[in-house]
Design a protein around this motif. Structure first.
Motif, PDB file in Angstrom:
ATOM      1  N   VAL A   1       0.852  -1.201   0.000  1.00 49.95           N
ATOM      2  CA  VAL A   1       0.000   0.000   0.000  1.00 49.95           C
ATOM      3  C   VAL A   1       0.885   1.248   0.000  1.00 49.95           C
ATOM      4  CG1 VAL A   1      -1.688   1.333   1.343  1.00 49.95           C
ATOM      5  CG2 VAL A   1      -1.910  -1.158   1.187  1.00 49.95           C
TER       6      VAL A   1
ATOM      7  N   GLU B   1       4.018   1.525  -0.936  1.00 48.41           N
ATOM      8  CA  GLU B   1       4.752   1.634  -2.203  1.00 48.41           C
ATOM      9  C   GLU B   1       3.898   2.308  -3.273  1.00 48.41           C
ATOM     10  OE1 GLU B   1       7.826   0.099  -3.472  1.00 48.41           O
ATOM     11  OE2 GLU B   1       8.542  -0.444  -1.481  1.00 48.41           O
ATOM     12  N   LEU B   2       2.635   1.906  -3.355  1.00 50.46           N
ATOM     13  CA  LEU B   2       1.790   2.488  -4.397  1.00 50.46           C
ATOM     14  C   LEU B   2       1.448   3.946  -4.101  1.00 50.46           C
ATOM     15  CD1 LEU B   2       0.266   2.467  -6.995  1.00 50.46           C
ATOM     16  CD2 LEU B   2      -1.662   1.363  -5.856  1.00 50.46           C
TER      17      LEU B   2
ATOM     18  N   SER C   1       4.529   5.922  -4.844  1.00 50.84           N
ATOM     19  CA  SER C   1       4.773   5.906  -6.298  1.00 50.84           C
ATOM     20  C   SER C   1       3.857   6.893  -7.006  1.00 50.84           C
ATOM     21  CB  SER C   1       4.512   4.511  -6.881  1.00 50.84           C
ATOM     22  OG  SER C   1       5.363   3.566  -6.295  1.00 50.84           O
ATOM     23  N   GLU C   2       2.576   6.798  -6.675  1.00 46.31           N
ATOM     24  CA  GLU C   2       1.591   7.670  -7.323  1.00 46.31           C
ATOM     25  C   GLU C   2       1.892   9.136  -7.014  1.00 46.31           C
ATOM     26  OE1 GLU C   2      -2.214   7.927  -5.505  1.00 46.31           O
ATOM     27  OE2 GLU C   2      -3.285   8.083  -7.408  1.00 46.31           O
TER      28      GLU C   2
ATOM     29  N   PHE D   1      -6.091   0.343   5.192  1.00 46.22           N
ATOM     30  CA  PHE D   1      -6.492   0.010   3.815  1.00 46.22           C
ATOM     31  C   PHE D   1      -7.609  -1.036   3.806  1.00 46.22           C
ATOM     32  CE2 PHE D   1      -5.652  -2.738   0.012  1.00 46.22           C
ATOM     33  CZ  PHE D   1      -6.067  -1.832  -0.964  1.00 46.22           C
ATOM     34  N   LEU D   2      -7.452  -2.090   4.588  1.00 49.90           N
ATOM     35  CA  LEU D   2      -8.484  -3.138   4.641  1.00 49.90           C
ATOM     36  C   LEU D   2      -9.793  -2.606   5.200  1.00 49.90           C
ATOM     37  CD1 LEU D   2      -6.950  -6.460   5.984  1.00 49.90           C
ATOM     38  CD2 LEU D   2      -7.679  -5.918   3.653  1.00 49.90           C
TER      39      LEU D   2
ATOM     40  N   ASN E   1     -10.518   2.152   2.154  1.00 49.26           N
ATOM     41  CA  ASN E   1     -10.245   1.949   0.733  1.00 49.26           C
ATOM     42  C   ASN E   1      -8.959   2.685   0.370  1.00 49.26           C
ATOM     43  OD1 ASN E   1     -10.858   4.725   0.404  1.00 49.26           O
ATOM     44  ND2 ASN E   1     -13.030   4.216   0.243  1.00 49.26           N
ATOM     45  N   PHE E   2      -8.584   2.620  -0.892  1.00 44.78           N
ATOM     46  CA  PHE E   2      -7.307   3.209  -1.296  1.00 44.78           C
ATOM     47  C   PHE E   2      -7.281   4.725  -1.082  1.00 44.78           C
ATOM     48  CE2 PHE E   2      -4.303   4.938  -4.427  1.00 44.78           C
ATOM     49  CZ  PHE E   2      -3.156   4.272  -4.010  1.00 44.78           C
ATOM     50  N   GLU E   3      -8.366   5.392  -1.445  1.00 46.44           N
ATOM     51  CA  GLU E   3      -8.393   6.860  -1.373  1.00 46.44           C
ATOM     52  C   GLU E   3      -8.231   7.353   0.077  1.00 46.44           C
ATOM     53  OE1 GLU E   3     -10.342   5.070  -3.438  1.00 46.44           O
ATOM     54  OE2 GLU E   3      -9.329   5.802  -5.226  1.00 46.44           O
TER      55      GLU E   3
ATOM     56  N   ARG F   1      -4.691   6.728   1.261  1.00 47.23           N
ATOM     57  CA  ARG F   1      -3.769   7.689   0.648  1.00 47.23           C
ATOM     58  C   ARG F   1      -3.721   8.976   1.469  1.00 47.23           C
ATOM     59  NH1 ARG F   1      -6.532   9.380  -4.006  1.00 47.23           N
ATOM     60  NH2 ARG F   1      -5.487   8.108  -5.589  1.00 47.23           N
TER      61      ARG F   1
END
Lengths: 220, 220
Positions: A43, A45-46, A49-50, A119-120, A123-125, A128
């Motif tokens: 999580v 890393e992404l 990265s983004e 995250f679990l 959600n991703f947003e 983040r």
């Protein structure tokens, strides 16, 4: 202040927060945080990265390097320390008396697991937002080049449990013309050669040898 | 069938799809896919991590291993091949005549970039759906243990551009008692020792030496 207040996220499933803070040394039947740490690392890393992709026009090689200075034990344990995560980790007694609450690897792993849990649970947003807030200063430090990974220090910390351990870096040989030499370093651990390193300077070769040893030692 | 039909995703920003398919050898001022590849790799890592975490009660070590067999050149180039991505990549002339459309690294990189582009164009949830659909068979193969990473083959492919290159794996020494030996392997490339490997068998040491050389070679 609770962890939830500090990271500005309230868990729907409180059980996830508990698992994220449970070290494998903790006794009982409770699930430990190793699987969540695996997820949280990906999580992080992404998200990083983004962020690097969108906010800075850096090359792929540069992004890889900066990301590795943000998503690493050094940087994440610093973030965990600022959240005083060490006070909340569930540890075994042996781990506590040997300084487990301050151990960088425990702190970094619990931090990764905490992010995996967010995250679990959401959600991703949402994750983040939480991550970019907590890691804001580390990201700025890494972009400015101040967070450079030092494998020799990391190795020293990794083996310091036993004070009798002696590490030496020996130049095996150098090759190539004067202006473009390659240095081959042997890492000697208590008298045994345990890893090799290659670099364009002795210092770089030593870092490489320390890095190679760490990666082997952690696999075992 | 277009790429968009094959992956069942329609781009809002068509420009992203074009960048994802543009190799660095392609002439002109067009942006190449290297930065998208960086992003797409992290997207794939998280999607596969989350899938393994939720759908299988595997240990962290096992998840790491299986993920590395799904998100790797071998597996992704296979997926790219099935999508016939090679026919759609924008390559330089030199790259085309040397078989660039079939080259595994080009295929795998374009695939990663394509996933990075879908992620930027949509969101995590949509990209997850696209990825799990395309990689379904690779995931099943990796879970069954059929997709095992072979670094020696990978290295052979990596250097095959020049047919005169000779690779040898030489046993430097072995240490330890008979039932628990450690093997030290030197990788000899055209007569020079270029990397070292360590393993609990000669085969494992050779794989490690090939892996170490690949990781160094790709950094340069």
């Amino acid at each position: 202040m609770t962890i939830e207040e500090k990271i500005d996220y309230r868990f729907k499933k409180k059980e996830l927060l508990k698992i994220a803070l449970t070290h494998s040394s903790h006794s009982g039947n409770s699930t430990n945080n190793e699987r969540l740490e695996f997820l949280g690392d990906a999580v992080l890393e992404l998200i990083i990265s983004e962020y690097l992709f969108l906010s800075h026009k850096l090359s792929e090689g540069k992004m890889t390097k900066i990301r590795s200075n943000i998503v690493c034990a050094e940087s994440l344990s610093k973030a965990a320390y600022e959240l005083q995560l060490g006070d909340h980790i569930f540890l075994g007694k042996g781990e506590i008396v040997t300084g487990g609450r301050q151990r960088k690897s425990n702190l970094a792993n619990a931090f990764e697991a905490l992010i995996g849990a967010v995250f679990l649970d959401s959600n991703f947003e949402t994750t983040r937002k939480v991550v970019l807030e907590i890691l804001a200063s580390n990201i700025q430090l890494a972009l400015s080049g101040a967070l450079v990974k030092d494998y020799k220090t990391e190795l020293q910390e990794y083996i310091q449990k036993n004070n009798d351990n002696v590490i030496e870096y020996i130049l095996d040989r150098s090759e190539g013309p004067e202006h473009n030499k390659t240095f081959y370093i042997n890492l000697i651990f208590n008298g045994d050669c345990v890893s090799h390193g290659i670099g364009k300077s002795k210092k770089e070769g030593e870092q490489d040898a320390a890095k190679n040893y760490l990666s082997k030692a952690r696999k075992i």
